[in-house]
Design a protein around this motif. Structure first.
Motif, PDB file in Angstrom:
ATOM      1  N   VAL A   1       0.869  -1.181   0.000  1.00  0.00           N
ATOM      2  CA  VAL A   1       0.000   0.000   0.000  1.00  0.00           C
ATOM      3  C   VAL A   1       0.904   1.228   0.000  1.00  0.00           C
ATOM      4  O   VAL A   1       1.778   1.360   0.857  1.00  0.00           O
ATOM      5  CB  VAL A   1      -0.919   0.026   1.234  1.00  0.00           C
ATOM      6  CG1 VAL A   1      -1.787   1.278   1.221  1.00  0.00           C
ATOM      7  CG2 VAL A   1      -1.783  -1.230   1.305  1.00  0.00           C
ATOM      8  N   ARG A   2       0.671   2.106  -0.945  1.00  0.00           N
ATOM      9  CA  ARG A   2       1.504   3.296  -1.067  1.00  0.00           C
ATOM     10  C   ARG A   2       0.638   4.494  -1.436  1.00  0.00           C
ATOM     11  O   ARG A   2      -0.272   4.376  -2.255  1.00  0.00           O
ATOM     12  CB  ARG A   2       2.570   3.086  -2.154  1.00  0.00           C
ATOM     13  CG  ARG A   2       3.535   4.253  -2.329  1.00  0.00           C
ATOM     14  CD  ARG A   2       4.516   3.992  -3.476  1.00  0.00           C
ATOM     15  NE  ARG A   2       3.831   3.976  -4.774  1.00  0.00           N
ATOM     16  CZ  ARG A   2       4.449   3.733  -5.928  1.00  0.00           C
ATOM     17  NH1 ARG A   2       5.731   3.422  -5.930  1.00  0.00           N
ATOM     18  NH2 ARG A   2       3.772   3.763  -7.062  1.00  0.00           N
TER      19      ARG A   2
ATOM     20  N   GLY B   1      -0.845 -10.217  -1.472  1.00  0.00           N
ATOM     21  CA  GLY B   1      -0.207  -9.885  -2.739  1.00  0.00           C
ATOM     22  C   GLY B   1      -0.776  -8.718  -3.506  1.00  0.00           C
ATOM     23  O   GLY B   1      -0.206  -8.288  -4.513  1.00  0.00           O
ATOM     24  N   VAL B   2      -1.904  -8.151  -3.047  1.00  0.00           N
ATOM     25  CA  VAL B   2      -2.546  -7.047  -3.782  1.00  0.00           C
ATOM     26  C   VAL B   2      -1.766  -5.755  -3.575  1.00  0.00           C
ATOM     27  O   VAL B   2      -1.221  -5.495  -2.504  1.00  0.00           O
ATOM     28  CB  VAL B   2      -4.007  -6.877  -3.308  1.00  0.00           C
ATOM     29  CG1 VAL B   2      -4.599  -5.578  -3.831  1.00  0.00           C
ATOM     30  CG2 VAL B   2      -4.851  -8.061  -3.779  1.00  0.00           C
TER      31      VAL B   2
ATOM     32  N   ASP C   1      -0.884   1.734  -9.391  1.00  0.00           N
ATOM     33  CA  ASP C   1      -1.386   1.826 -10.757  1.00  0.00           C
ATOM     34  C   ASP C   1      -2.741   2.527 -10.717  1.00  0.00           C
ATOM     35  O   ASP C   1      -3.726   1.951 -10.258  1.00  0.00           O
ATOM     36  CB  ASP C   1      -1.515   0.433 -11.374  1.00  0.00           C
ATOM     37  CG  ASP C   1      -1.886   0.454 -12.844  1.00  0.00           C
ATOM     38  OD1 ASP C   1      -2.788   1.226 -13.218  1.00  0.00           O
ATOM     39  OD2 ASP C   1      -1.281  -0.306 -13.623  1.00  0.00           O
ATOM     40  N   ARG C   2      -2.782   3.765 -11.192  1.00  0.00           N
ATOM     41  CA  ARG C   2      -4.012   4.550 -11.115  1.00  0.00           C
ATOM     42  C   ARG C   2      -5.183   3.871 -11.826  1.00  0.00           C
ATOM     43  O   ARG C   2      -6.287   3.770 -11.274  1.00  0.00           O
ATOM     44  CB  ARG C   2      -3.774   5.945 -11.726  1.00  0.00           C
ATOM     45  CG  ARG C   2      -4.979   6.856 -11.658  1.00  0.00           C
ATOM     46  CD  ARG C   2      -4.795   8.146 -12.434  1.00  0.00           C
ATOM     47  NE  ARG C   2      -5.925   9.029 -12.193  1.00  0.00           N
ATOM     48  CZ  ARG C   2      -5.919  10.041 -11.337  1.00  0.00           C
ATOM     49  NH1 ARG C   2      -4.822  10.318 -10.654  1.00  0.00           N
ATOM     50  NH2 ARG C   2      -6.994  10.797 -11.170  1.00  0.00           N
ATOM     51  N   ALA C   3      -4.949   3.407 -13.040  1.00  0.00           N
ATOM     52  CA  ALA C   3      -6.021   2.782 -13.810  1.00  0.00           C
ATOM     53  C   ALA C   3      -6.555   1.545 -13.091  1.00  0.00           C
ATOM     54  O   ALA C   3      -7.770   1.308 -13.054  1.00  0.00           O
ATOM     55  CB  ALA C   3      -5.519   2.418 -15.209  1.00  0.00           C
ATOM     56  N   GLU C   4      -5.673   0.770 -12.521  1.00  0.00           N
ATOM     57  CA  GLU C   4      -6.105  -0.435 -11.806  1.00  0.00           C
ATOM     58  C   GLU C   4      -6.907  -0.075 -10.556  1.00  0.00           C
ATOM     59  O   GLU C   4      -7.934  -0.697 -10.270  1.00  0.00           O
ATOM     60  CB  GLU C   4      -4.889  -1.279 -11.422  1.00  0.00           C
ATOM     61  CG  GLU C   4      -5.256  -2.598 -10.759  1.00  0.00           C
ATOM     62  CD  GLU C   4      -4.031  -3.442 -10.438  1.00  0.00           C
ATOM     63  OE1 GLU C   4      -4.219  -4.615 -10.076  1.00  0.00           O
ATOM     64  OE2 GLU C   4      -2.903  -2.916 -10.542  1.00  0.00           O
TER      65      GLU C   4
ATOM     66  N   PHE D   1     -11.937   2.354  -6.503  1.00  0.00           N
ATOM     67  CA  PHE D   1     -11.331   3.263  -5.538  1.00  0.00           C
ATOM     68  C   PHE D   1     -11.330   4.681  -6.115  1.00  0.00           C
ATOM     69  O   PHE D   1     -11.263   4.866  -7.328  1.00  0.00           O
ATOM     70  CB  PHE D   1      -9.894   2.862  -5.215  1.00  0.00           C
ATOM     71  CG  PHE D   1      -9.724   1.438  -4.762  1.00  0.00           C
ATOM     72  CD1 PHE D   1     -10.754   0.761  -4.122  1.00  0.00           C
ATOM     73  CD2 PHE D   1      -8.532   0.762  -4.981  1.00  0.00           C
ATOM     74  CE1 PHE D   1     -10.600  -0.551  -3.711  1.00  0.00           C
ATOM     75  CE2 PHE D   1      -8.368  -0.546  -4.572  1.00  0.00           C
ATOM     76  CZ  PHE D   1      -9.404  -1.215  -3.937  1.00  0.00           C
ATOM     77  N   MET D   2     -11.394   5.667  -5.227  1.00  0.00           N
ATOM     78  CA  MET D   2     -11.238   7.048  -5.672  1.00  0.00           C
ATOM     79  C   MET D   2      -9.756   7.373  -5.778  1.00  0.00           C
ATOM     80  O   MET D   2      -8.965   7.016  -4.901  1.00  0.00           O
ATOM     81  CB  MET D   2     -11.906   8.011  -4.694  1.00  0.00           C
ATOM     82  CG  MET D   2     -11.682   9.483  -5.032  1.00  0.00           C
ATOM     83  SD  MET D   2     -12.546  10.613  -3.922  1.00  0.00           S
ATOM     84  CE  MET D   2     -14.221  10.434  -4.549  1.00  0.00           C
ATOM     85  N   VAL D   3      -9.373   8.065  -6.843  1.00  0.00           N
ATOM     86  CA  VAL D   3      -7.999   8.532  -7.010  1.00  0.00           C
ATOM     87  C   VAL D   3      -8.056  10.024  -7.304  1.00  0.00           C
ATOM     88  O   VAL D   3      -8.696  10.448  -8.263  1.00  0.00           O
ATOM     89  CB  VAL D   3      -7.270   7.788  -8.146  1.00  0.00           C
ATOM     90  CG1 VAL D   3      -5.824   8.255  -8.226  1.00  0.00           C
ATOM     91  CG2 VAL D   3      -7.325   6.278  -7.939  1.00  0.00           C
ATOM     92  N   THR D   4      -7.408  10.822  -6.473  1.00  0.00           N
ATOM     93  CA  THR D   4      -7.437  12.270  -6.655  1.00  0.00           C
ATOM     94  C   THR D   4      -6.524  12.694  -7.803  1.00  0.00           C
ATOM     95  O   THR D   4      -5.734  11.897  -8.319  1.00  0.00           O
ATOM     96  CB  THR D   4      -6.989  12.987  -5.363  1.00  0.00           C
ATOM     97  OG1 THR D   4      -5.590  12.732  -5.148  1.00  0.00           O
ATOM     98  CG2 THR D   4      -7.785  12.488  -4.165  1.00  0.00           C
ATOM     99  N   ASP D   5      -6.631  13.954  -8.197  1.00  0.00           N
ATOM    100  CA  ASP D   5      -5.800  14.468  -9.281  1.00  0.00           C
ATOM    101  C   ASP D   5      -4.312  14.348  -8.946  1.00  0.00           C
ATOM    102  O   ASP D   5      -3.474  14.207  -9.846  1.00  0.00           O
ATOM    103  CB  ASP D   5      -6.145  15.927  -9.559  1.00  0.00           C
ATOM    104  CG  ASP D   5      -7.529  16.096 -10.161  1.00  0.00           C
ATOM    105  OD1 ASP D   5      -8.062  15.099 -10.693  1.00  0.00           O
ATOM    106  OD2 ASP D   5      -8.081  17.207 -10.089  1.00  0.00           O
TER     107      ASP D   5
END
Length: 414
Positions: free
Chosen positions: A365-366, A379-380, A385-388, A394-398
């Motif tokens: 987790v990073r 292992g997850v 990887d933003r697209a993944e 999941f939400m990914v901010t700018d």
């Protein structure tokens, strides 16, 4: 001079849309912070440490966890008539719910009438800082003004996010203009890169506040907002002063003096956590003379142990709360809340993990915020990887920060 009677009002009804998904199931002031606290604990601790022990908290949006936290944590001596009372919207002035922060106080005017204070301190419930409000109240009383606004310096590019304060040149203690969240503003004379931002903390002479709230309730062209309507009303009457936060002094304060952070967005919430894990933190949690109070968990102390394969559990530049177990995993520059588990060969870096999160064997987790009870399968990887991450919901901010909601399902590897 007899001591003035002070009532503190904490505005805690905010929805916190910009903190979604962390506010999907809780009010913004109830969002966990720094491993063991809720955001509201900072506001309440500042008031209590300042000697103000009669406090009402006005709530509205998804307030169950907030109400429960206040009732279980913030218990005062009834013998001395001290209290922290959570007060929901009650439609006392009609059939509307709170229409704005000023309307929230207007609809709860009975609290002022019952307490009969000389001074009313009004503050928000979702900022991270330390402040002695007694010093601000003292200045307010000495000024003879009806209203005083606390101000902190901020970069000019952040003007659209704050109430902007411009003072009179001939009387720097008086506010000449107050604009709520303008598109742009001029910088200060002594530093063009900064402006004076409202901290959302106000001190009012009680009778003047009641009069202003009644005027606002009768007006047609109003948003019923403390910063947008009530403060400008006092400014128009040349009756509003400014309190410079940089003059506030606290006992034994080292590091992060005059730190103030609005954590109203996911990125600012994350950045505030990263401020805490620096070797010399921008905000110091460890001042025994000005403690931040909260409800302590009954979980056992944190533990770092070797895994079954003898791999050591390690943590550097991190905050570990009660109940945390790192068994053969590695944690760096992160904040782990109560009862978090990091298992063998797992890696957590520059992340915020809320209560009950489990990071499985070999998982990574990073640059992420994982809300309560999220389980990261073996292992997850999250935050690589933003697209993944977006494909998994999941939400990914700018800025690239990955955020999960409370208990969100994390698919295992195929």
């Amino acid at each position: 001079m007899p001591q003035k009677k002070v009532l503190a009002i904490v505005l805690a009804g905010g929805e916190g849309k910009r903190l979604m998904p962390l506010t999907a199931d809780r009010a913004k002031p109830a969002v966990p912070f720094a491993g063991s606290y809720r955001l509201i604990d900072f506001a309440l601790s500042n008031l209590v440490n300042s000697g103000y022990l009669r406090i009402v908290v006005l709530t509205q949006y998804k307030s169950h966890s907030l109400d429960r936290h206040i009732s279980e944590t913030w218990r005062m001596s009834t013998l001395l008539q001290n209290y922290v009372a959570s007060v929901p919207a009650q439609q006392r002035r009609g059939k509307d719910w709170f229409l704005g922060s000023a309307n929230a106080i207007y609809q709860s005017m009975n609290l002022i009438h019952d307490a009969r204070p000389d001074i009313v301190v009004v503050i928000g419930a979702d900022h991270v800082y330390r402040m002695d409000f007694q010093q601000m109240v003292d200045q307010h009383i000495e000024s003879g003004l009806s209203a005083t606004v606390a101000a902190v310096r901020q970069p000019v590019e952040l003007a659209p996010s704050f109430g902007v304060i411009e003072t009179q040149q001939s009387a720097p203690g008086l506010i000449e203009r107050f604009v709520e969240k303008p598109a742009t503003t001029q910088g200060l004379a002594d530093d063009p890169t900064q402006f004076l931002a409202s901290m959302g903390n106000y001190v009012f002479t009680a009778d003047a506040l009641v009069h202003a709230l009644n005027e606002d309730a009768a007006a047609q062209d109003t948003e019923h907002d403390m910063g947008g309507d009530i403060v400008p009303w006092f400014v128009a009457q040349n009756d509003c002063g400014v309190y410079d936060f940089t003059t506030n002094r606290l006992p034994e304060e080292t590091g992060g003096t005059h730190y103030w952070r609005d954590v109203g967005t996911l990125d600012s919430y994350y950045d505030a956590h990263m401020d805490l894990v620096k070797p010399w933190p921008d905000f110091n949690l460890y001042n025994p003379e000005w403690p931040i109070f909260t409800r302590q968990s009954v979980s056992p102390p944190a533990k770092l142990v070797r895994s079954a394969t003898k791999r050591p559990g390690t943590a550097v530049d991190s905050i570990l709360s009660q109940g945390v177990v790192i068994s053969g995993g590695t944690v760096a520059q992160s904040v782990l809340s109560t009862d978090v588990r990091v298992n063998n060969e797992a890696w957590v870096e520059q992340s915020v993990l809320l209560d009950g999160v489990v990071v499985g064997k070999g998982a990574k987790v990073r640059n992420a915020i994982l809300d309560k009870n999220v389980v990261v399968p073996e292992g997850v990887q999250i935050g690589f990887d933003r697209a993944e991450d977006e494909a998994r919901g999941f939400m990914v901010t700018d800025s690239g920060l990955t955020v999960t909601s409370k208990g969100q399902f994390v698919p295992p590897l195929d």
